[in-house]
Design a protein around this motif. Sequence first.
Motif, PDB file in Angstrom:
ATOM      1  N   ILE A 104       0.844  -1.192   0.000  1.00 28.95           N
ATOM      2  CA  ILE A 104       0.000   0.000   0.000  1.00 28.95           C
ATOM      3  C   ILE A 104       0.876   1.236   0.000  1.00 28.95           C
ATOM      4  N   ALA A 105       0.630   2.151  -0.939  1.00 31.91           N
ATOM      5  CA  ALA A 105       1.336   3.431  -0.960  1.00 31.91           C
ATOM      6  C   ALA A 105       0.489   4.475  -0.248  1.00 31.91           C
ATOM      7  N   ALA A 106       1.105   5.229   0.652  1.00 34.62           N
ATOM      8  CA  ALA A 106       0.443   6.338   1.333  1.00 34.62           C
ATOM      9  C   ALA A 106       1.081   7.627   0.846  1.00 34.62           C
ATOM     10  N   VAL A 107       0.320   8.439   0.115  1.00 33.79           N
ATOM     11  CA  VAL A 107       0.886   9.593  -0.584  1.00 33.79           C
ATOM     12  C   VAL A 107       0.372  10.907  -0.011  1.00 33.79           C
ATOM     13  N   GLU A 108       1.282  11.676   0.531  1.00 36.00           N
ATOM     14  CA  GLU A 108       1.029  13.071   0.907  1.00 36.00           C
ATOM     15  C   GLU A 108       1.828  13.957  -0.041  1.00 36.00           C
ATOM     16  N   GLY A 109       1.373  15.171  -0.256  1.00 35.94           N
ATOM     17  CA  GLY A 109       2.153  16.140  -1.012  1.00 35.94           C
ATOM     18  C   GLY A 109       2.261  15.812  -2.487  1.00 35.94           C
ATOM     19  N   TYR A 110       3.226  14.971  -2.834  1.00 37.40           N
ATOM     20  CA  TYR A 110       3.427  14.621  -4.235  1.00 37.40           C
ATOM     21  C   TYR A 110       4.236  13.342  -4.357  1.00 37.40           C
ATOM     22  N   ALA A 111       4.061  12.690  -5.522  1.00 33.60           N
ATOM     23  CA  ALA A 111       4.901  11.565  -5.943  1.00 33.60           C
ATOM     24  C   ALA A 111       5.281  11.894  -7.384  1.00 33.60           C
ATOM     25  N   ILE A 112       6.565  12.110  -7.621  1.00 32.29           N
ATOM     26  CA  ILE A 112       7.030  12.639  -8.898  1.00 32.29           C
ATOM     27  C   ILE A 112       7.943  11.641  -9.606  1.00 32.29           C
ATOM     28  N   GLY A 113       7.809  11.562 -10.927  1.00 28.03           N
ATOM     29  CA  GLY A 113       8.711  10.758 -11.742  1.00 28.03           C
ATOM     30  C   GLY A 113       8.740   9.296 -11.328  1.00 28.03           C
ATOM     31  N   ALA A 114       9.931   8.802 -11.019  1.00 23.83           N
ATOM     32  CA  ALA A 114      10.087   7.402 -10.632  1.00 23.83           C
ATOM     33  C   ALA A 114       9.269   7.057  -9.394  1.00 23.83           C
ATOM     34  N   ALA A 115       9.045   8.040  -8.535  1.00 21.09           N
ATOM     35  CA  ALA A 115       8.224   7.794  -7.342  1.00 21.09           C
ATOM     36  C   ALA A 115       6.781   7.496  -7.732  1.00 21.09           C
ATOM     37  N   TRP A 116       6.286   8.155  -8.781  1.00 18.00           N
ATOM     38  CA  TRP A 116       4.941   7.843  -9.279  1.00 18.00           C
ATOM     39  C   TRP A 116       4.926   6.432  -9.847  1.00 18.00           C
ATOM     40  N   GLY A 117       5.989   6.055 -10.560  1.00 19.42           N
ATOM     41  CA  GLY A 117       6.086   4.689 -11.055  1.00 19.42           C
ATOM     42  C   GLY A 117       6.046   3.678  -9.924  1.00 19.42           C
ATOM     43  N   LEU A 118       6.726   4.001  -8.820  1.00 18.59           N
ATOM     44  CA  LEU A 118       6.708   3.121  -7.649  1.00 18.59           C
ATOM     45  C   LEU A 118       5.301   3.003  -7.083  1.00 18.59           C
ATOM     46  N   VAL A 119       4.605   4.119  -6.981  1.00 16.33           N
ATOM     47  CA  VAL A 119       3.223   4.124  -6.476  1.00 16.33           C
ATOM     48  C   VAL A 119       2.320   3.295  -7.388  1.00 16.33           C
ATOM     49  N   LEU A 120       2.487   3.455  -8.702  1.00 16.50           N
ATOM     50  CA  LEU A 120       1.645   2.725  -9.658  1.00 16.50           C
ATOM     51  C   LEU A 120       1.837   1.218  -9.569  1.00 16.50           C
ATOM     52  N   ASP A 123      -0.348  -2.168  -4.816  1.00 18.35           N
ATOM     53  CA  ASP A 123      -1.672  -2.786  -4.943  1.00 18.35           C
ATOM     54  C   ASP A 123      -2.793  -1.834  -4.550  1.00 18.35           C
ATOM     55  N   LEU A 124      -2.554  -1.003  -3.564  1.00 20.40           N
ATOM     56  CA  LEU A 124      -3.520  -0.016  -3.102  1.00 20.40           C
ATOM     57  C   LEU A 124      -2.797   1.317  -2.944  1.00 20.40           C
ATOM     58  N   VAL A 125      -3.512   2.400  -3.217  1.00 23.45           N
ATOM     59  CA  VAL A 125      -2.931   3.735  -3.087  1.00 23.45           C
ATOM     60  C   VAL A 125      -3.884   4.597  -2.272  1.00 23.45           C
ATOM     61  N   VAL A 126      -3.400   5.076  -1.129  1.00 23.77           N
ATOM     62  CA  VAL A 126      -4.151   6.013  -0.295  1.00 23.77           C
ATOM     63  C   VAL A 126      -3.481   7.373  -0.439  1.00 23.77           C
ATOM     64  N   THR A 192      -1.026   8.155   5.757  1.00 20.72           N
ATOM     65  CA  THR A 192      -0.330   7.021   6.382  1.00 20.72           C
ATOM     66  C   THR A 192      -1.231   6.330   7.392  1.00 20.72           C
ATOM     67  N   GLU A 193      -1.950   7.103   8.166  1.00 22.85           N
ATOM     68  CA  GLU A 193      -2.877   6.537   9.160  1.00 22.85           C
ATOM     69  C   GLU A 193      -3.919   5.647   8.483  1.00 22.85           C
ATOM     70  N   HIS A 194      -4.523   6.131   7.424  1.00 28.26           N
ATOM     71  CA  HIS A 194      -5.546   5.342   6.728  1.00 28.26           C
ATOM     72  C   HIS A 194      -4.944   4.129   6.022  1.00 28.26           C
ATOM     73  N   ALA A 195      -3.735   4.282   5.489  1.00 30.94           N
ATOM     74  CA  ALA A 195      -3.071   3.148   4.851  1.00 30.94           C
ATOM     75  C   ALA A 195      -2.773   2.056   5.867  1.00 30.94           C
ATOM     76  N   CYS A 196      -2.358   2.450   7.063  1.00 33.30           N
ATOM     77  CA  CYS A 196      -2.085   1.469   8.124  1.00 33.30           C
ATOM     78  C   CYS A 196      -3.371   0.781   8.579  1.00 33.30           C
ATOM     79  N   GLN A 197      -4.471   1.508   8.574  1.00 37.47           N
ATOM     80  CA  GLN A 197      -5.755   0.887   8.913  1.00 37.47           C
ATOM     81  C   GLN A 197      -6.123  -0.174   7.881  1.00 37.47           C
ATOM     82  N   ALA A 198      -5.885   0.125   6.617  1.00 38.08           N
ATOM     83  CA  ALA A 198      -6.148  -0.859   5.566  1.00 38.08           C
ATOM     84  C   ALA A 198      -5.231  -2.068   5.732  1.00 38.08           C
ATOM     85  N   ALA A 199      -3.967  -1.822   6.101  1.00 38.31           N
ATOM     86  CA  ALA A 199      -3.022  -2.914   6.311  1.00 38.31           C
ATOM     87  C   ALA A 199      -3.467  -3.802   7.457  1.00 38.31           C
ATOM     88  N   GLN A 200      -4.004  -3.205   8.510  1.00 42.91           N
ATOM     89  CA  GLN A 200      -4.499  -3.997   9.643  1.00 42.91           C
ATOM     90  C   GLN A 200      -5.704  -4.842   9.232  1.00 42.91           C
TER      91      GLN A 200
END
Length: 261
Positions: A104-120, A123-126, A192-200
């Motif tokens: 699960i990727a937890a994204v605040e602010g921005y994910a740019i370039g290769a970081a967006w590729g990592l997010v893509l 399996d889940l993106v919050v 991050t909080e919501h992503a951790c809830q999904a992980a739980q």
Amino acid sequence: MESADEEVVLTTVRPGCTLLELQRPHRRNALSHEVIERLEAGIADAEHRGDAAVVLTGGDAYFSSGGDVGTMPTTSDGVFGPAARLSRIHDLIHQITRSDLIVIAAVEGYAIGAAWGLVLSCDLVVAADDAYFSAPFAARGLAADAGTAFHLPRLLGHHRAAQHLLLGDPLPASTAHELGLVSQLVGSGTATEHACQAAQRLASGPRESNAVTKSLITRTYASDLADFLAAERVAVSLAGHGRDATEGRAAFTERREPRFT
């Protein structure tokens, strides 16, 4: 340059899941060789523990500014220099997509370039509702990398993907959510909080069958329908003989909530 004892990725182990947090604020969490290696090691450790999920986060300010310019090859590195650099992020992407873990990727602010590729590749993106994604490769005279030119056309269609890959237009998280690139849109500072809830939730759910389902989701990118359905038959058969399926059937028969372990 990090000192020898500086942690570039902070690992927090929780019951059934692991939180991996990028820790390079002075470089806006740029993806250096060391960061990628630490992420690979963190995911491998989570697999060894038998975790159900891993959360990748950059903290409450931003996810990542992308590849670390300081580690990018120059003309003196030869024509294959970029390929050697990319092999590192490619290994990480393959690890994420092939792992039984739900990432699960937890994204605040921005994910740019290769970081967006990592997010893509996750399996889940919050994502926070004021975050955005960007692929500014063209503005830097670079070809799109980290799988962005693979995922975006499949998710957005050719022409909309080209708008981001060729013109570098940013994609707000709210729009990304409407288009299906973000699983859950949340308030700023809470990704991050919501992503951790999904992980739980995943940690208390059917880990084996979820792993099989993930393999099917991933396979849709590389299969025609006949291949996919053949794989689906095998996957359903395997999942049907696992302990998760046994507990699921028992819970249904007994009219209770399943207790997956």
